[in-house]
Write a protein that holds these residues in place. Structure first.
Motif, PDB file in Angstrom:
ATOM      1  N   ALA A 210       0.868  -1.285   0.420  1.00 55.76           N
ATOM      2  CA  ALA A 210       0.280   0.250   0.019  1.00 55.76           C
ATOM      3  C   ALA A 210       0.384   0.996   0.341  1.00 55.76           C
ATOM      4  O   ALA A 210       2.193   0.971   0.574  1.00 55.76           O
ATOM      5  N   VAL A 211      -0.038   2.042  -0.304  1.00 54.44           N
ATOM      6  CA  VAL A 211       0.542   3.357  -0.441  1.00 54.44           C
ATOM      7  C   VAL A 211       0.093   4.949   0.313  1.00 54.44           C
ATOM      8  O   VAL A 211      -0.914   4.390   0.309  1.00 54.44           O
ATOM      9  N   VAL A 212       1.077   5.320   1.919  1.00 61.13           N
ATOM     10  CA  VAL A 212       0.158   6.329   2.742  1.00 61.13           C
ATOM     11  C   VAL A 212      -0.406   7.462   1.689  1.00 61.13           C
ATOM     12  O   VAL A 212       0.157   7.946   0.805  1.00 61.13           O
ATOM     13  N   GLU A 213      -1.763   7.449   2.103  1.00 59.31           N
ATOM     14  CA  GLU A 213      -2.302   9.165   1.030  1.00 59.31           C
ATOM     15  C   GLU A 213      -2.415   9.927   2.390  1.00 59.31           C
ATOM     16  O   GLU A 213      -2.702  11.166   1.655  1.00 59.31           O
ATOM     17  N   PHE A 214      -2.573   9.765   3.472  1.00 62.69           N
ATOM     18  CA  PHE A 214      -2.133  11.088   4.525  1.00 62.69           C
ATOM     19  C   PHE A 214      -1.527  11.925   4.154  1.00 62.69           C
ATOM     20  O   PHE A 214       0.019  10.972   3.834  1.00 62.69           O
ATOM     21  N   SER A 215      -1.074  12.780   4.820  1.00 59.34           N
ATOM     22  CA  SER A 215      -0.160  13.153   4.431  1.00 59.34           C
ATOM     23  C   SER A 215       0.609  13.469   6.128  1.00 59.34           C
ATOM     24  O   SER A 215       1.956  13.788   5.851  1.00 59.34           O
ATOM     25  N   THR A 216       0.135  12.910   7.064  1.00 57.32           N
ATOM     26  CA  THR A 216       1.218  12.276   7.801  1.00 57.32           C
ATOM     27  C   THR A 216       0.403  10.817   8.335  1.00 57.32           C
ATOM     28  O   THR A 216      -1.016  11.351   8.915  1.00 57.32           O
ATOM     29  N   ALA A 217       0.329   9.863   7.862  1.00 62.08           N
ATOM     30  CA  ALA A 217       0.176   8.764   9.055  1.00 62.08           C
ATOM     31  C   ALA A 217       1.164   8.406  10.044  1.00 62.08           C
ATOM     32  O   ALA A 217       1.976   8.403  10.245  1.00 62.08           O
ATOM     33  N   TYR A 218      -0.533   8.303  11.192  1.00 60.90           N
ATOM     34  CA  TYR A 218       0.136   8.960  12.043  1.00 60.90           C
ATOM     35  C   TYR A 218       0.686   6.387  12.677  1.00 60.90           C
ATOM     36  O   TYR A 218      -0.393   5.646  12.846  1.00 60.90           O
ATOM     37  N   LEU A 219       1.287   6.326  13.376  1.00 60.82           N
ATOM     38  CA  LEU A 219       1.889   4.807  13.271  1.00 60.82           C
ATOM     39  C   LEU A 219       1.504   4.788  14.241  1.00 60.82           C
ATOM     40  O   LEU A 219       2.715   4.697  15.652  1.00 60.82           O
TER      41      LEU A 219
ATOM     42  N   TYR B  79       9.789  -0.601  10.385  1.00 63.08           N
ATOM     43  CA  TYR B  79       8.720  -0.324  11.323  1.00 63.08           C
ATOM     44  C   TYR B  79       8.129  -0.790  11.530  1.00 63.08           C
ATOM     45  O   TYR B  79       6.719  -0.974  10.083  1.00 63.08           O
ATOM     46  N   ARG B  80       6.982  -2.056  12.376  1.00 62.36           N
ATOM     47  CA  ARG B  80       6.199  -2.142  12.363  1.00 62.36           C
ATOM     48  C   ARG B  80       5.512  -1.449  13.479  1.00 62.36           C
ATOM     49  O   ARG B  80       5.467  -1.516  14.309  1.00 62.36           O
ATOM     50  N   ALA B  81       3.989  -1.477  12.785  1.00 59.92           N
ATOM     51  CA  ALA B  81       2.967  -0.298  13.693  1.00 59.92           C
ATOM     52  C   ALA B  81       1.581  -0.150  13.126  1.00 59.92           C
ATOM     53  O   ALA B  81       1.785  -0.911  12.486  1.00 59.92           O
ATOM     54  N   TRP B  82       0.788   0.180  13.448  1.00 61.83           N
ATOM     55  CA  TRP B  82      -1.141  -0.001  13.096  1.00 61.83           C
ATOM     56  C   TRP B  82      -1.291   1.477  12.879  1.00 61.83           C
ATOM     57  O   TRP B  82      -0.775   2.844  13.718  1.00 61.83           O
ATOM     58  N   CYS B  83      -1.892   1.673  11.656  1.00 57.59           N
ATOM     59  CA  CYS B  83      -2.244   3.087  11.750  1.00 57.59           C
ATOM     60  C   CYS B  83      -4.056   2.522  11.286  1.00 57.59           C
ATOM     61  O   CYS B  83      -4.494   1.607  10.368  1.00 57.59           O
TER      62      CYS B  83
ATOM     63  N   TRP C 230       6.901  12.874  20.619  1.00 63.99           N
ATOM     64  CA  TRP C 230       6.895  11.556  20.239  1.00 63.99           C
ATOM     65  C   TRP C 230       6.804  10.888  19.259  1.00 63.99           C
ATOM     66  O   TRP C 230       5.741  10.780  19.028  1.00 63.99           O
ATOM     67  N   GLY C 231       7.041  10.213  18.559  1.00 67.79           N
ATOM     68  CA  GLY C 231       7.243  10.040  17.390  1.00 67.79           C
ATOM     69  C   GLY C 231       6.573  11.100  16.317  1.00 67.79           C
ATOM     70  O   GLY C 231       6.760  10.397  14.854  1.00 67.79           O
ATOM     71  N   GLY C 232       6.903  12.099  16.230  1.00 67.84           N
ATOM     72  CA  GLY C 232       6.488  12.783  15.104  1.00 67.84           C
ATOM     73  C   GLY C 232       8.077  13.174  13.966  1.00 67.84           C
ATOM     74  O   GLY C 232       8.869  13.066  14.398  1.00 67.84           O
ATOM     75  N   MET C 233       7.383  13.572  13.068  1.00 67.98           N
ATOM     76  CA  MET C 233       8.552  13.527  11.611  1.00 67.98           C
ATOM     77  C   MET C 233       8.241  14.606  10.871  1.00 67.98           C
ATOM     78  O   MET C 233       8.045  14.789   9.421  1.00 67.98           O
ATOM     79  N   SER C 234       7.527  15.971  11.544  1.00 70.97           N
ATOM     80  CA  SER C 234       6.726  16.831  10.717  1.00 70.97           C
ATOM     81  C   SER C 234       6.384  18.017  11.056  1.00 70.97           C
ATOM     82  O   SER C 234       7.058  18.836  12.352  1.00 70.97           O
TER      83      SER C 234
ATOM     84  N   SER D 159      -3.490   4.209  21.944  1.00 71.79           N
ATOM     85  CA  SER D 159      -2.162   2.891  21.906  1.00 71.79           C
ATOM     86  C   SER D 159      -0.642   4.679  21.536  1.00 71.79           C
ATOM     87  O   SER D 159      -0.385   6.093  20.712  1.00 71.79           O
ATOM     88  N   PRO D 160       0.664   4.012  21.977  1.00 71.28           N
ATOM     89  CA  PRO D 160       1.712   5.512  22.060  1.00 71.28           C
ATOM     90  C   PRO D 160       1.543   5.028  19.924  1.00 71.28           C
ATOM     91  O   PRO D 160       2.212   4.727  19.183  1.00 71.28           O
TER      92      PRO D 160
END
Length: 338
Positions: free
Chosen positions: A16-25, A63-67, A198-202, A33-34
């Motif tokens: 899949a390809v990320v569609e949101f400007s920032t997907a929160y994982l 990275y393995r996480a949920w969105c 924490w976890g941010g990149m934007s 969840s954190p």
């Protein structure tokens, strides 16, 4: 024969390809969840699990996480190949929008953050130079991974040539030119004042390694996500330590002693080998019974100062006694040059 074909089909990866400007994982499929990290629009991920409207993904970092599923566009192998081969544009503003029509008065399709990757809209021919042609006007038609289209001010976009990846154990002092170094620092300075997340990149919030990574992404360079991984990229720069004979009988790797001994003279000695653009790391040094532990990273600016994300993106001195002294400078343990 049919059984073999069915087995092969079952083993195909779901991409899949990320569609949101920032997907929160997130760590678990739950909004409470954190936050583990953010992924930017245009990032290709693998779907490895699902629960209700949540998808478990593996990112390129990895990275393995949920969105949530609405932030992803699942594609077939053929669709993904076509997507990856299409010309790309990168959004270079801090924060903006895609508009339905080429006007700021138009409704918006979605928001954008720096580093998002888009395709030129169907008005541009799909060739290597189509991205350049698309940017000639005041507005550029763009296409999201889902195929939705809209318009972005052309001055906020540039042609995206792909990424140069510097993974753990890779890179050298020549990996990044002095011109790129200045552009990386300029991107970091645009984020001054952005709150720590924490976890941010934007521009919506960033942690320390997220700041380092997004500034490099905007200049076509992919680094690992975490400071504990980034420290193994490029060439190590020596951090000299002054010999101390006082405090006999006290472990000199203890936090109390390190803080006490990090006076102005010791700090100037520690940073004397650093150059503008070096990555500086903080934490606890290695001992006979434990490895070095990295807890923070910043970008060295020269003049004994660095830019980093701590409470907010800010510039601090590494030298005790300076008005803008970073209170944890005594924990400087490593530096690397890319």
């Amino acid at each position: 024969m049919l059984m073999i074909a069915a087995a092969a089909s079952a083993q195909e990866k779901r991409m899949a390809v990320v569609e949101f400007s920032t997907a929160y994982l997130r760590l678990q499929p739950d909004y409470e969840s954190p936050l583990e990290t953010q992924e930017l629009m245009g990032t290709v991920v693998e779907i490895v699990g699902e629960q209700s409207y949540w998808k478990e993904v593996v990112t390129p970092q990895p990275y393995r996480a949920w969105c949530t599923d609405q932030g992803l566009v699942e594609m077939s192998a053929e669709g993904l190949k076509a997507y990856e081969e299409a010309p790309k544009l990168m959004y270079t503003g801090l924060y903006g929008h895609i508009y339905v029509e080429p006007s700021f008065r138009s409704a918006t399709v979605c928001d954008l953050v720096g580093g998002d990757v888009l395709r030129p809209g169907p008005q541009a021919r799909l060739s290597r130079k189509s991205a350049d042609r698309a940017l000639k006007g005041r507005w550029t038609q763009v296409m999201l991974p889902s195929g939705k289209t809209g318009y972005v001010p052309s001055k906020e976009l540039r042609r995206h040539e792909g990424f140069t990846s510097i993974a753990m154990g890779e890179g050298s002092a020549e990996s990044i030119s002095s011109e790129q170094t200045e552009k990386i620092i300029a991107e970091a300075e645009k984020l001054l004042g952005v709150p720590y997340l924490w976890g941010g990149m934007s521009a919506k919030g960033t942690d320390c390694s997220g700041l380092v990574r997004i500034c490099h992404i905007l200049n076509g360079i992919l680094l690992p996500r975490n400071a504990s991984q980034q420290v193994f990229c490029g060439e190590r720069v020596e951090i000299p330590r002054q010999a101390r004979n006082d405090n006999e009988g006290v472990r000199h790797d203890s936090e109390e002693v390190r803080k006490m001994e990090y006076d102005r003279e010791a700090a100037l000695e520690a940073v004397k080998n650093l150059q503008r653009g070096d990555l500086v790391y903080f934490g606890t040094p290695a001992t006979d019974d434990r490895p070095m532990r990295i807890t923070h990273v910043g970008i060295y600016l020269g003049g004994n100062r660095m830019i980093h994300s701590s409470h907010r993106v800010r510039i601090n001195s590494l030298i005790p006694g300076d008005a803008d002294y970073y209170e944890n400078s005594h924990r400087l343990v490593a530096a690397t040059r890319l």
